[in-house]
Design a protein around this motif. Structure first.
Motif, mmCIF file in Angstrom:
data_model
loop_
_atom_site.group_PDB
_atom_site.id
_atom_site.type_symbol
_atom_site.label_atom_id
_atom_site.label_comp_id
_atom_site.label_asym_id
_atom_site.label_seq_id
_atom_site.Cartn_x
_atom_site.Cartn_y
_atom_site.Cartn_z
ATOM 1 N N PHE A 235 10.260 18.002 -10.712
ATOM 2 C CA PHE A 235 10.598 17.133 -11.848
ATOM 3 C C PHE A 235 11.457 15.944 -11.399
ATOM 4 O O PHE A 235 11.172 14.793 -11.750
ATOM 5 C CB PHE A 235 11.336 17.941 -12.917
ATOM 6 N N LEU A 236 12.489 16.223 -10.623
ATOM 7 C CA LEU A 236 13.402 15.162 -10.178
ATOM 8 C C LEU A 236 12.690 14.148 -9.289
ATOM 9 O O LEU A 236 12.874 12.930 -9.441
ATOM 10 C CB LEU A 236 14.592 15.763 -9.437
ATOM 11 N N ILE A 237 11.853 14.640 -8.376
ATOM 12 C CA ILE A 237 11.108 13.743 -7.489
ATOM 13 C C ILE A 237 10.111 12.912 -8.290
ATOM 14 O O ILE A 237 9.953 11.705 -8.070
ATOM 15 C CB ILE A 237 10.383 14.545 -6.386
ATOM 16 N N GLY A 238 9.461 13.547 -9.280
ATOM 17 C CA GLY A 238 8.500 12.832 -10.122
ATOM 18 C C GLY A 238 9.152 11.704 -10.901
ATOM 19 O O GLY A 238 8.652 10.574 -10.944
ATOM 20 N N VAL A 239 10.296 11.993 -11.521
ATOM 21 C CA VAL A 239 11.021 10.980 -12.301
ATOM 22 C C VAL A 239 11.507 9.858 -11.400
ATOM 23 O O VAL A 239 11.392 8.665 -11.734
ATOM 24 C CB VAL A 239 12.211 11.627 -13.046
ATOM 25 N N LEU A 240 12.040 10.234 -10.238
ATOM 26 C CA LEU A 240 12.573 9.240 -9.299
ATOM 27 C C LEU A 240 11.478 8.297 -8.801
ATOM 28 O O LEU A 240 11.649 7.069 -8.811
ATOM 29 C CB LEU A 240 13.221 9.956 -8.109
ATOM 30 N N LEU A 241 10.332 8.858 -8.407
ATOM 31 C CA LEU A 241 9.258 8.042 -7.862
ATOM 32 C C LEU A 241 8.573 7.204 -8.939
ATOM 33 O O LEU A 241 8.144 6.079 -8.676
ATOM 34 C CB LEU A 241 8.238 8.918 -7.134
ATOM 35 N N LEU A 242 8.468 7.726 -10.150
ATOM 36 C CA LEU A 242 7.896 6.938 -11.244
ATOM 37 C C LEU A 242 8.792 5.748 -11.558
ATOM 38 O O LEU A 242 8.327 4.614 -11.729
ATOM 39 C CB LEU A 242 7.704 7.799 -12.492
ATOM 40 N N SER A 243 10.088 5.992 -11.627
ATOM 41 C CA SER A 243 11.044 4.925 -11.908
ATOM 42 C C SER A 243 11.018 3.862 -10.808
ATOM 43 O O SER A 243 10.974 2.653 -11.090
ATOM 44 C CB SER A 243 12.450 5.515 -12.034
ATOM 45 N N ALA A 244 11.018 4.316 -9.552
ATOM 46 C CA ALA A 244 10.985 3.376 -8.419
ATOM 47 C C ALA A 244 9.672 2.606 -8.400
ATOM 48 O O ALA A 244 9.666 1.380 -8.182
ATOM 49 C CB ALA A 244 11.173 4.144 -7.112
ATOM 50 N N GLY A 245 8.564 3.310 -8.634
ATOM 51 C CA GLY A 245 7.260 2.654 -8.636
ATOM 52 C C GLY A 245 7.138 1.600 -9.708
ATOM 53 O O GLY A 245 6.595 0.510 -9.481
ATOM 54 N N TRP A 246 7.683 1.904 -10.883
ATOM 55 C CA TRP A 246 7.634 0.956 -12.005
ATOM 56 C C TRP A 246 8.443 -0.301 -11.682
ATOM 57 O O TRP A 246 8.017 -1.426 -11.964
ATOM 58 C CB TRP A 246 8.158 1.619 -13.274
ATOM 59 N N ARG A 247 9.606 -0.109 -11.085
ATOM 60 C CA ARG A 247 10.463 -1.256 -10.751
ATOM 61 C C ARG A 247 9.825 -2.135 -9.675
ATOM 62 O O ARG A 247 9.877 -3.375 -9.737
ATOM 63 C CB ARG A 247 11.836 -0.767 -10.289
ATOM 64 N N ILE A 248 9.209 -1.505 -8.682
ATOM 65 C CA ILE A 248 8.524 -2.269 -7.633
ATOM 66 C C ILE A 248 7.354 -3.045 -8.225
ATOM 67 O O ILE A 248 7.141 -4.226 -7.908
ATOM 68 C CB ILE A 248 8.048 -1.332 -6.505
ATOM 69 N N PHE A 249 6.609 -2.390 -9.110
ATOM 70 C CA PHE A 249 5.470 -3.043 -9.764
ATOM 71 C C PHE A 249 5.946 -4.257 -10.562
ATOM 72 O O PHE A 249 5.328 -5.327 -10.528
ATOM 73 C CB PHE A 249 4.773 -2.048 -10.694
ATOM 74 N N GLU A 250 7.044 -4.079 -11.277
ATOM 75 C CA GLU A 250 7.584 -5.153 -12.105
ATOM 76 C C GLU A 250 7.956 -6.374 -11.267
ATOM 77 O O GLU A 250 7.764 -7.517 -11.688
ATOM 78 C CB GLU A 250 8.806 -4.655 -12.885
ATOM 79 N N ARG A 251 8.475 -6.152 -10.073
ATOM 80 C CA ARG A 251 8.846 -7.257 -9.194
ATOM 81 C C ARG A 251 7.610 -7.946 -8.612
ATOM 82 O O ARG A 251 7.543 -9.185 -8.547
ATOM 83 C CB ARG A 251 9.728 -6.753 -8.051
ATOM 84 N N LEU A 252 6.642 -7.147 -8.192
ATOM 85 C CA LEU A 252 5.467 -7.703 -7.526
ATOM 86 C C LEU A 252 4.494 -8.386 -8.476
ATOM 87 O O LEU A 252 3.755 -9.284 -8.072
ATOM 88 C CB LEU A 252 4.736 -6.597 -6.753
ATOM 89 N N GLN A 253 4.489 -7.976 -9.744
ATOM 90 C CA GLN A 253 3.492 -8.509 -10.671
ATOM 91 C C GLN A 253 3.714 -9.987 -11.016
ATOM 92 O O GLN A 253 2.811 -10.656 -11.527
ATOM 93 C CB GLN A 253 3.490 -7.698 -11.970
ATOM 94 N N LYS A 254 4.873 -10.518 -10.712
ATOM 95 C CA LYS A 254 5.205 -11.892 -11.097
ATOM 96 C C LYS A 254 4.269 -12.912 -10.438
ATOM 97 O O LYS A 254 4.069 -13.997 -10.989
ATOM 98 C CB LYS A 254 6.662 -12.195 -10.738
ATOM 99 N N ARG A 255 3.720 -12.578 -9.287
ATOM 100 C CA ARG A 255 2.853 -13.533 -8.569
ATOM 101 C C ARG A 255 1.409 -13.057 -8.500
ATOM 102 O O ARG A 255 0.634 -13.526 -7.667
ATOM 103 C CB ARG A 255 3.414 -13.769 -7.171
ATOM 104 N N PHE A 256 1.036 -12.136 -9.380
ATOM 105 C CA PHE A 256 -0.336 -11.641 -9.385
ATOM 106 C C PHE A 256 -1.352 -12.765 -9.549
ATOM 107 O O PHE A 256 -2.334 -12.868 -8.822
ATOM 108 C CB PHE A 256 -0.544 -10.617 -10.498
ATOM 109 N N ALA A 257 -1.146 -13.595 -10.575
ATOM 110 C CA ALA A 257 -2.096 -14.672 -10.881
ATOM 111 C C ALA A 257 -2.293 -15.603 -9.697
ATOM 112 O O ALA A 257 -3.411 -16.046 -9.406
ATOM 113 C CB ALA A 257 -1.629 -15.447 -12.107
ATOM 114 N N GLU A 258 -1.221 -15.910 -8.988
ATOM 115 C CA GLU A 258 -1.307 -16.812 -7.826
ATOM 116 C C GLU A 258 -2.080 -16.164 -6.686
ATOM 117 O O GLU A 258 -2.908 -16.807 -6.019
ATOM 118 C CB GLU A 258 0.098 -17.174 -7.339
ATOM 119 N N GLU A 259 -1.808 -14.902 -6.429
ATOM 120 C CA GLU A 259 -2.443 -14.205 -5.309
ATOM 121 C C GLU A 259 -3.916 -13.903 -5.566
ATOM 122 O O GLU A 259 -4.705 -13.821 -4.626
ATOM 123 C CB GLU A 259 -1.698 -12.904 -5.009
ATOM 124 N N LEU A 260 -4.261 -13.714 -6.836
ATOM 125 C CA LEU A 260 -5.648 -13.397 -7.173
ATOM 126 C C LEU A 260 -6.506 -14.655 -7.190
ATOM 127 O O LEU A 260 -7.703 -14.600 -7.106
ATOM 128 C CB LEU A 260 -5.723 -12.683 -8.534
#
Length: 260
Positions: A235-260
């Protein structure tokens, strides 16, 4: 904030539902057997692994096909979410460039469709367990939705990271196939955890799928409630990795349109 993103994602639930429905309907469109492949794919893999490990290499595990099956189905869900989900942003690049919607919709819808496939495959697992006269005890079964939810969160966290990273590093989509295969052999799916030599136990200790697979096997194969330590760690690993994954996604998505 993440709560705002979750609230916005919920507002787009109809879009998620539509994408999940389209994926489930279109996956085997045009094939002769159609939706039956949802059940045939894991059954064919099960047949191959069972022949290798119980006939040729002789693992010595009682009812090896069941020992393997209850772990293989959850692994297929996780592996498919990871490898297939890596390209979910690229696959919808026209939509990403033309209209606004929370980009998290794409990995969420992809992982959800894979999760539904796993649930359907569990119908086969339960049928086999009943035919084999394995006990389906109520108390362990109450833990099953918890384990499934944790695995869903874990799969979503990894898929968010990989789908976002693949926009920038296109080769990652192909590398993940190899990494997934290696990961499978480093997870106690085809063998028991107590067969692992002490000198490499640390690899399994840091593997987030180890506790999840162990919990599935405890519930369905051994008919017992998973150890509290196993459930809590998963449970703890799942919550931690979901939270981290979401934050990384949020940072990277800002330039999606440019990269695509």
């Amino acid at each position: 904030m993440m709560t705002d993103r979750i609230r916005e994602l919920y507002a787009y639930r109809a879009m998620i539902h539509s994408l999940v429905k389209r994926d489930l309907k279109g996956r085997y469109k045009g094939s002769a057997l159609g939706f039956l492949w949802t059940f045939l794919n894991p059954l064919l893999q099960l047949a191959v692994y069972t022949m290798v490990f119980s006939v040729i290499m002789r693992s010595g595990i009682r009812d090896y096909y069941l020992f393997l099956f209850v772990a293989l189905i959850p692994w297929i869900f996780f592996s498919t979410s990871l490898t297939g989900g890596a390209g979910c942003i690229l696959a919808q690049q026209d939509m990403v460039k033309k209209i606004y919607f929370p980009r998290e919709v794409l990995p969420v819808s992809y992982v959800t469709s894979q999760f539904i496939n796993m649930l359907l495959s569990f119908l086969v697992i339960f049928a086999v367990l009943v035919l084999a006269r394995y006990p389906l005890r109520p108390l362990p079964l109450l833990c099953l939705p918890v384990v499934m939810a944790v695995e869903y969160g874990l799969a979503l966290g990894f898929t968010m990271v990989m789908s976002a990273a693949t926009v920038y590093l296109r080769d990652l989509e192909y590398v993940l196939g190899i990494l997934s295969m290696a990961w499978q052999f480093l997870t106690p799916i085809m063998y028991a955890l107590d067969q692992v030599p002490d000198q490499v136990r640390w690899i399994f200790a840091v593997n987030p799928m180890t506790n999840i697979i162990t919990a599935y096997r405890d519930i369905l194969y051994y008919g017992q409630v998973p150890k509290l330590k196993t459930l809590l760690s998963a449970f703890l690993i799942g919550v931690l990795l979901l939270s981290a994954g979401w934050r990384i996604f949020e940072r990277l998505q800002k330039r999606f349109a440019e990269e695509l």
